[in-house]
Design a protein around this motif. Structure first.
Motif, PDB file in Angstrom:
ATOM      1  N   VAL A 109       0.565  -1.035  -0.345  1.00 13.24           N
ATOM      2  CA  VAL A 109       0.092   0.033   0.238  1.00 13.24           C
ATOM      3  C   VAL A 109       0.659   0.991   0.023  1.00 13.24           C
ATOM      4  CG1 VAL A 109      -1.912  -1.234   1.161  1.00 13.24           C
ATOM      5  CG2 VAL A 109       0.026   0.142   2.281  1.00 13.24           C
ATOM      6  N   ASN A 110       1.736   1.264   0.301  1.00 12.96           N
ATOM      7  CA  ASN A 110       2.668   2.218   0.410  1.00 12.96           C
ATOM      8  C   ASN A 110       4.513   2.023  -0.182  1.00 12.96           C
ATOM      9  OD1 ASN A 110       3.423   5.370   0.491  1.00 12.96           O
ATOM     10  ND2 ASN A 110       2.798   5.141   2.992  1.00 12.96           N
ATOM     11  N   VAL A 111       5.319   2.474  -0.111  1.00 13.29           N
ATOM     12  CA  VAL A 111       6.432   2.332  -0.093  1.00 13.29           C
ATOM     13  C   VAL A 111       7.257   3.789   0.534  1.00 13.29           C
ATOM     14  CG1 VAL A 111       8.918   2.496  -1.419  1.00 13.29           C
ATOM     15  CG2 VAL A 111       6.867   1.315  -1.397  1.00 13.29           C
ATOM     16  N   GLU A 112       8.446   4.203   1.394  1.00 12.00           N
ATOM     17  CA  GLU A 112       8.648   5.306   1.812  1.00 12.00           C
ATOM     18  C   GLU A 112      10.213   5.339   2.000  1.00 12.00           C
ATOM     19  OE1 GLU A 112       7.511   8.099   2.665  1.00 12.00           O
ATOM     20  OE2 GLU A 112       4.867   7.622   2.403  1.00 12.00           O
ATOM     21  N   LEU A 113      11.208   5.928   1.492  1.00 16.95           N
ATOM     22  CA  LEU A 113      12.348   6.856   2.004  1.00 16.95           C
ATOM     23  C   LEU A 113      13.200   7.042   3.628  1.00 16.95           C
ATOM     24  CD1 LEU A 113      14.862   5.754   0.575  1.00 16.95           C
ATOM     25  CD2 LEU A 113      14.860   8.601  -0.242  1.00 16.95           C
ATOM     26  N   VAL A 114      13.322   6.338   4.130  1.00  9.06           N
ATOM     27  CA  VAL A 114      13.707   6.444   5.398  1.00  9.06           C
ATOM     28  C   VAL A 114      14.917   6.289   5.917  1.00  9.06           C
ATOM     29  CG1 VAL A 114      10.997   5.872   5.986  1.00  9.06           C
ATOM     30  CG2 VAL A 114      12.765   4.226   5.611  1.00  9.06           C
ATOM     31  N   LYS A 115      15.586   7.299   6.941  1.00 12.20           N
ATOM     32  CA  LYS A 115      16.401   7.302   7.251  1.00 12.20           C
ATOM     33  C   LYS A 115      16.661   6.149   8.819  1.00 12.20           C
ATOM     34  CE  LYS A 115      20.427  10.382   8.276  1.00 12.20           C
ATOM     35  NZ  LYS A 115      21.738   9.472   7.431  1.00 12.20           N
ATOM     36  N   VAL A 116      17.790   5.436   8.464  1.00 16.24           N
ATOM     37  CA  VAL A 116      18.095   4.745   9.668  1.00 16.24           C
ATOM     38  C   VAL A 116      19.114   5.325   9.843  1.00 16.24           C
ATOM     39  CG1 VAL A 116      15.739   3.176   9.012  1.00 16.24           C
ATOM     40  CG2 VAL A 116      18.305   2.870   8.028  1.00 16.24           C
ATOM     41  N   ASP A 117      19.560   4.089  11.233  1.00 17.53           N
ATOM     42  CA  ASP A 117      20.961   4.310  11.954  1.00 17.53           C
ATOM     43  C   ASP A 117      22.383   3.654  10.902  1.00 17.53           C
ATOM     44  OD1 ASP A 117      20.011   4.320  14.577  1.00 17.53           O
ATOM     45  OD2 ASP A 117      20.345   2.689  14.707  1.00 17.53           O
ATOM     46  N   MET A 118      21.820   3.076   9.740  1.00 24.08           N
ATOM     47  CA  MET A 118      23.209   2.672   8.619  1.00 24.08           C
ATOM     48  C   MET A 118      22.758   3.485   7.642  1.00 24.08           C
ATOM     49  SD  MET A 118      23.371  -1.467   9.750  1.00 24.08           S
ATOM     50  CE  MET A 118      24.507  -1.758   8.137  1.00 24.08           C
ATOM     51  N   GLY A 119      22.248   4.157   7.307  1.00 22.77           N
ATOM     52  CA  GLY A 119      21.800   4.900   6.286  1.00 22.77           C
ATOM     53  C   GLY A 119      19.997   5.051   5.575  1.00 22.77           C
ATOM     54  N   MET A 120      20.052   5.355   4.307  1.00 20.09           N
ATOM     55  CA  MET A 120      18.968   5.126   3.392  1.00 20.09           C
ATOM     56  C   MET A 120      18.374   3.939   3.587  1.00 20.09           C
ATOM     57  SD  MET A 120      18.223   8.794   4.164  1.00 20.09           S
ATOM     58  CE  MET A 120      16.528   8.800   3.195  1.00 20.09           C
ATOM     59  N   ALA A 121      17.226   3.357   3.608  1.00 21.25           N
ATOM     60  CA  ALA A 121      16.344   2.299   3.948  1.00 21.25           C
ATOM     61  C   ALA A 121      15.079   2.579   3.303  1.00 21.25           C
ATOM     62  CB  ALA A 121      15.918   1.024   4.947  1.00 21.25           C
ATOM     63  N   ASP A 158      22.199   6.835  -4.608  1.00 24.14           N
ATOM     64  CA  ASP A 158      20.952   7.361  -4.039  1.00 24.14           C
ATOM     65  C   ASP A 158      20.460   8.867  -4.597  1.00 24.14           C
ATOM     66  OD1 ASP A 158      22.267   6.597  -1.554  1.00 24.14           O
ATOM     67  OD2 ASP A 158      23.853   7.981  -1.082  1.00 24.14           O
ATOM     68  N   GLU A 159      20.998   9.172  -5.761  1.00 28.38           N
ATOM     69  CA  GLU A 159      20.760  10.344  -6.574  1.00 28.38           C
ATOM     70  C   GLU A 159      19.318   9.286  -6.864  1.00 28.38           C
ATOM     71  OE1 GLU A 159      23.995   9.189  -8.093  1.00 28.38           O
ATOM     72  OE2 GLU A 159      24.412  10.291  -6.189  1.00 28.38           O
ATOM     73  N   GLU A 160      19.337   8.519  -7.169  1.00 29.04           N
ATOM     74  CA  GLU A 160      17.444   7.882  -8.069  1.00 29.04           C
ATOM     75  C   GLU A 160      17.069   7.223  -7.073  1.00 29.04           C
ATOM     76  OE1 GLU A 160      19.335   4.920 -10.630  1.00 29.04           O
ATOM     77  OE2 GLU A 160      20.376   5.890 -11.373  1.00 29.04           O
ATOM     78  N   LEU A 161      17.711   7.239  -5.903  1.00 28.35           N
ATOM     79  CA  LEU A 161      15.982   6.833  -4.736  1.00 28.35           C
ATOM     80  C   LEU A 161      14.554   7.693  -4.451  1.00 28.35           C
ATOM     81  CD1 LEU A 161      18.224   5.558  -1.763  1.00 28.35           C
ATOM     82  CD2 LEU A 161      16.911   4.255  -3.150  1.00 28.35           C
ATOM     83  N   GLY A 162      14.544   8.917  -4.746  1.00 26.78           N
ATOM     84  CA  GLY A 162      13.396   9.507  -4.819  1.00 26.78           C
ATOM     85  C   GLY A 162      13.072   9.322  -5.613  1.00 26.78           C
ATOM     86  N   GLN A 163      13.236   9.134  -7.122  1.00 28.07           N
ATOM     87  CA  GLN A 163      13.083   9.306  -8.496  1.00 28.07           C
ATOM     88  C   GLN A 163      12.260   7.542  -8.304  1.00 28.07           C
ATOM     89  OE1 GLN A 163      11.168  11.775 -10.059  1.00 28.07           O
ATOM     90  NE2 GLN A 163      10.147  10.042 -10.731  1.00 28.07           N
ATOM     91  N   LEU A 164      12.934   7.208  -7.618  1.00 32.64           N
ATOM     92  CA  LEU A 164      12.337   5.220  -8.128  1.00 32.64           C
ATOM     93  C   LEU A 164      11.288   5.231  -6.735  1.00 32.64           C
ATOM     94  CD1 LEU A 164      12.807   2.267  -8.221  1.00 32.64           C
ATOM     95  CD2 LEU A 164      14.187   2.823  -5.806  1.00 32.64           C
ATOM     96  N   VAL A 165      11.756   6.085  -5.621  1.00 37.20           N
ATOM     97  CA  VAL A 165      10.051   6.069  -4.503  1.00 37.20           C
ATOM     98  C   VAL A 165       8.592   6.629  -5.327  1.00 37.20           C
ATOM     99  CG1 VAL A 165       9.519   6.448  -2.953  1.00 37.20           C
ATOM    100  CG2 VAL A 165      11.820   6.071  -1.960  1.00 37.20           C
ATOM    101  N   LEU A 166       9.016   7.508  -5.522  1.00 43.43           N
ATOM    102  CA  LEU A 166       7.850   8.409  -6.194  1.00 43.43           C
ATOM    103  C   LEU A 166       6.762   7.931  -7.471  1.00 43.43           C
ATOM    104  CD1 LEU A 166       9.512  12.110  -6.655  1.00 43.43           C
ATOM    105  CD2 LEU A 166       7.645  11.503  -5.125  1.00 43.43           C
ATOM    106  N   ASP A 167       7.680   7.146  -8.048  1.00 42.51           N
ATOM    107  CA  ASP A 167       7.836   6.332  -9.608  1.00 42.51           C
ATOM    108  C   ASP A 167       7.030   4.541  -9.204  1.00 42.51           C
ATOM    109  OD1 ASP A 167       8.997   7.421 -11.759  1.00 42.51           O
ATOM    110  OD2 ASP A 167       9.457   6.208 -11.320  1.00 42.51           O
TER     111      ASP A 167
END
Length: 161
Positions: A73-85, A141-150
């Protein structure tokens, strides 16, 4: 009565033409969670062997997805201790499947695929009870934001089918 039989095919064509049966998203990104097969390659259980794009890790997957695009139902880009997930959130059906899959595949891996291409894997270290699946992905990393939006746009279209 004969007129009715002549109208029936015309009505069928009219109503079939109104049906929305294809996705309109340009950058279609279909997410699925797949389970690793471990030592079971007989019969219908064996699926394909996939390779993660950066690490080159090869993982044999079951044929059927653990959680399909209809249960995400949803996908989000989140910051965790080891980086972006990526956080993949599921509906009730997906949460039950994820719970059962993590309980029965302890120590195995769950692979996040986009359009049947693996982009991330997570070793199962405990049961996931809340339907929230976190994983690191092998995407720039540059592609992550657009991937999540897609992915979000694709999920919205899939839910509207």
């Amino acid at each position: 009565m004969k007129k009715f039989y002549l109208l029936l095919p015309i009505l069928a064509l009219v109503f079939c033409g109104c049906r929305k049966d294809r996705l309109e998203t340009e950058n279609l990104r279909v997410p699925r969670l797949m389970v690793e097969t471990r030592g079971v390659t007989y019969g219908n259980l064996g699926g394909q062997v996939v390779e993660l794009p950066v690490s080159g890790t090869r993982i044999a997957l079951q044929k059927e997805p653990l959680v399909s695009e209809f249960d995400i139902v949803n996908v989000e880009l989140v910051k965790v201790d080891m980086g972006m997930a990526l956080l993949v959130q599921t509906n009730e059906t997906g949460a039950r499947a994820l719970y059962r899959g993590t309980v029965s595949n302890m120590g195995g891996r769950i692979v996040l695929t986009i359009n049947n291409n693996p982009i991330g894997a997570r070793r199962v270290d405990g049961a996931i009870q809340n339907g929230n699946f976190y994983t690191f992905v092998e995407v720039e990393d540059e592609e992550l934001g657009q991937l999540v939006l897609d992915i979000k746009e694709t999920i919205k279209e899939v839910q509207d089918l």
